[in-house]
Write a protein that holds these residues in place. Structure first.
Motif, PDB file in Angstrom:
ATOM      1  N   VAL A 160      40.052  23.823  75.382  1.00 53.08           N
ATOM      2  CA  VAL A 160      40.742  23.200  74.734  1.00 53.08           C
ATOM      3  C   VAL A 160      40.028  21.835  74.959  1.00 53.08           C
ATOM      4  O   VAL A 160      40.078  21.065  73.746  1.00 53.08           O
ATOM      5  CB  VAL A 160      42.162  23.096  75.207  1.00 53.08           C
ATOM      6  N   GLY A 161      39.972  21.236  75.871  1.00 52.77           N
ATOM      7  CA  GLY A 161      39.429  19.853  76.264  1.00 52.77           C
ATOM      8  C   GLY A 161      38.098  19.765  75.350  1.00 52.77           C
ATOM      9  O   GLY A 161      37.348  18.764  74.683  1.00 52.77           O
ATOM     10  N   PHE A 162      37.063  20.830  75.278  1.00 53.08           N
ATOM     11  CA  PHE A 162      35.778  20.594  74.830  1.00 53.08           C
ATOM     12  C   PHE A 162      35.924  20.422  73.190  1.00 53.08           C
ATOM     13  O   PHE A 162      35.137  19.874  72.420  1.00 53.08           O
ATOM     14  CB  PHE A 162      34.847  21.677  75.224  1.00 53.08           C
TER      15      PHE A 162
ATOM     16  N   ARG B  45      52.378  18.673  70.504  1.00 47.31           N
ATOM     17  CA  ARG B  45      52.982  19.467  71.667  1.00 47.31           C
ATOM     18  C   ARG B  45      52.152  19.286  72.876  1.00 47.31           C
ATOM     19  O   ARG B  45      52.490  19.164  74.046  1.00 47.31           O
ATOM     20  CB  ARG B  45      53.444  20.641  71.149  1.00 47.31           C
ATOM     21  N   ALA B  46      50.761  19.552  72.602  1.00 49.50           N
ATOM     22  CA  ALA B  46      49.862  19.523  73.564  1.00 49.50           C
ATOM     23  C   ALA B  46      49.836  18.269  74.221  1.00 49.50           C
ATOM     24  O   ALA B  46      49.710  18.216  75.530  1.00 49.50           O
ATOM     25  CB  ALA B  46      48.377  19.954  73.239  1.00 49.50           C
ATOM     26  N   ARG B  47      49.984  17.187  73.589  1.00 47.40           N
ATOM     27  CA  ARG B  47      49.642  15.702  73.968  1.00 47.40           C
ATOM     28  C   ARG B  47      50.931  15.492  75.028  1.00 47.40           C
ATOM     29  O   ARG B  47      50.866  14.965  75.965  1.00 47.40           O
ATOM     30  CB  ARG B  47      49.637  14.699  72.802  1.00 47.40           C
ATOM     31  N   THR B  48      52.096  16.336  74.708  1.00 46.87           N
ATOM     32  CA  THR B  48      53.299  15.985  75.675  1.00 46.87           C
ATOM     33  C   THR B  48      53.167  16.511  77.208  1.00 46.87           C
ATOM     34  O   THR B  48      53.985  16.151  77.791  1.00 46.87           O
ATOM     35  CB  THR B  48      54.523  16.291  74.898  1.00 46.87           C
ATOM     36  N   ASN B  49      52.255  17.322  77.210  1.00 37.99           N
ATOM     37  CA  ASN B  49      52.101  17.943  78.525  1.00 37.99           C
ATOM     38  C   ASN B  49      51.103  16.807  79.710  1.00 37.99           C
ATOM     39  O   ASN B  49      50.900  17.057  80.814  1.00 37.99           O
ATOM     40  CB  ASN B  49      51.333  18.997  78.520  1.00 37.99           C
ATOM     41  N   PHE B  50      50.602  15.706  79.150  1.00 32.01           N
ATOM     42  CA  PHE B  50      50.198  14.477  79.936  1.00 32.01           C
ATOM     43  C   PHE B  50      50.885  13.425  79.682  1.00 32.01           C
ATOM     44  O   PHE B  50      51.331  12.950  78.427  1.00 32.01           O
ATOM     45  CB  PHE B  50      48.717  14.704  79.510  1.00 32.01           C
ATOM     46  N   PRO B  51      51.041  12.594  80.777  1.00 29.72           N
ATOM     47  CA  PRO B  51      51.479  11.228  81.046  1.00 29.72           C
ATOM     48  C   PRO B  51      50.869  10.279  79.798  1.00 29.72           C
ATOM     49  O   PRO B  51      49.770  10.551  79.669  1.00 29.72           O
ATOM     50  CB  PRO B  51      51.643  10.880  82.203  1.00 29.72           C
ATOM     51  N   PRO B  52      51.572   9.300  79.080  1.00 27.02           N
ATOM     52  CA  PRO B  52      50.841   8.486  78.352  1.00 27.02           C
ATOM     53  C   PRO B  52      49.794   7.711  79.143  1.00 27.02           C
ATOM     54  O   PRO B  52      49.723   7.632  80.292  1.00 27.02           O
ATOM     55  CB  PRO B  52      51.840   7.395  77.859  1.00 27.02           C
TER      56      PRO B  52
END
Length: 152
Positions: free
Chosen positions: A19-21, A145-152
């Protein structure tokens, strides 16, 4: 004794499964295309990010603007100096706190919006050009939604 799941987590991760790549690769492609379009108007990609924020909220401090763009303040200074030289922004030092510098768009900086925003829309449309409307809606929802899995 490792389970099959543990072994899978230590196997090499192919780029086309990362996903990151994939997100980074897409972002770089979008940025390259946007940069090419902006350069046709004499605007650097770095200036684009500041302009976008100032179009939404003019008169921010230099520090707040750098934070909103996600850039270290010393790095932002050079880009902002170039924007001032181009005549797109003006700096106003706070009368109550001389350490604070507020940035305001000039008319020239505001006028760039009409030329640059359509270019950004064109790049965004190109990125999803082979997707249906439903796929685009789902794609954007999944990214958010994927972005909500990490803090700001």
């Amino acid at each position: 004794m490792p389970t099959p799941q543990d072994t899978a987590l230590t196997d090499p991760l192919p780029f086309d499964q990362s996903v990151g790549f994939l997100v980074r690769d897409l972002n770089r492609a979008i940025q390259r295309h946007l940069q090419a379009k902006l350069q046709q108007h004499g605007v650097a990609l770095g200036a684009w990010y500041f302009l976008r924020v100032l179009w939404e909220k003019d008169g921010l401090t230099q520090r707040d603007l750098a934070r909103r763009v996600g850039m270290m303040e010393p790095t932002a200074v050079a880009a902002l100096r170039g924007m001032e030289t181009q005549g797109w922004i003006r700096r106003v030092r706070s009368e109550t706190d001389k350490r604070k510098v507020f940035l305001f768009l000039t008319q020239s900086g505001r006028d760039l919006r009409e030329r640059l925003v359509p270019e950004a829309h064109a790049v965004n449309l190109a990125a999803v050009g082979n997707m249906s409307e439903d796929e685009v809606r789902i794609f954007l929802a999944l990214l958010r939604r994927a972005r909500t899995n990490f803090p700001p």
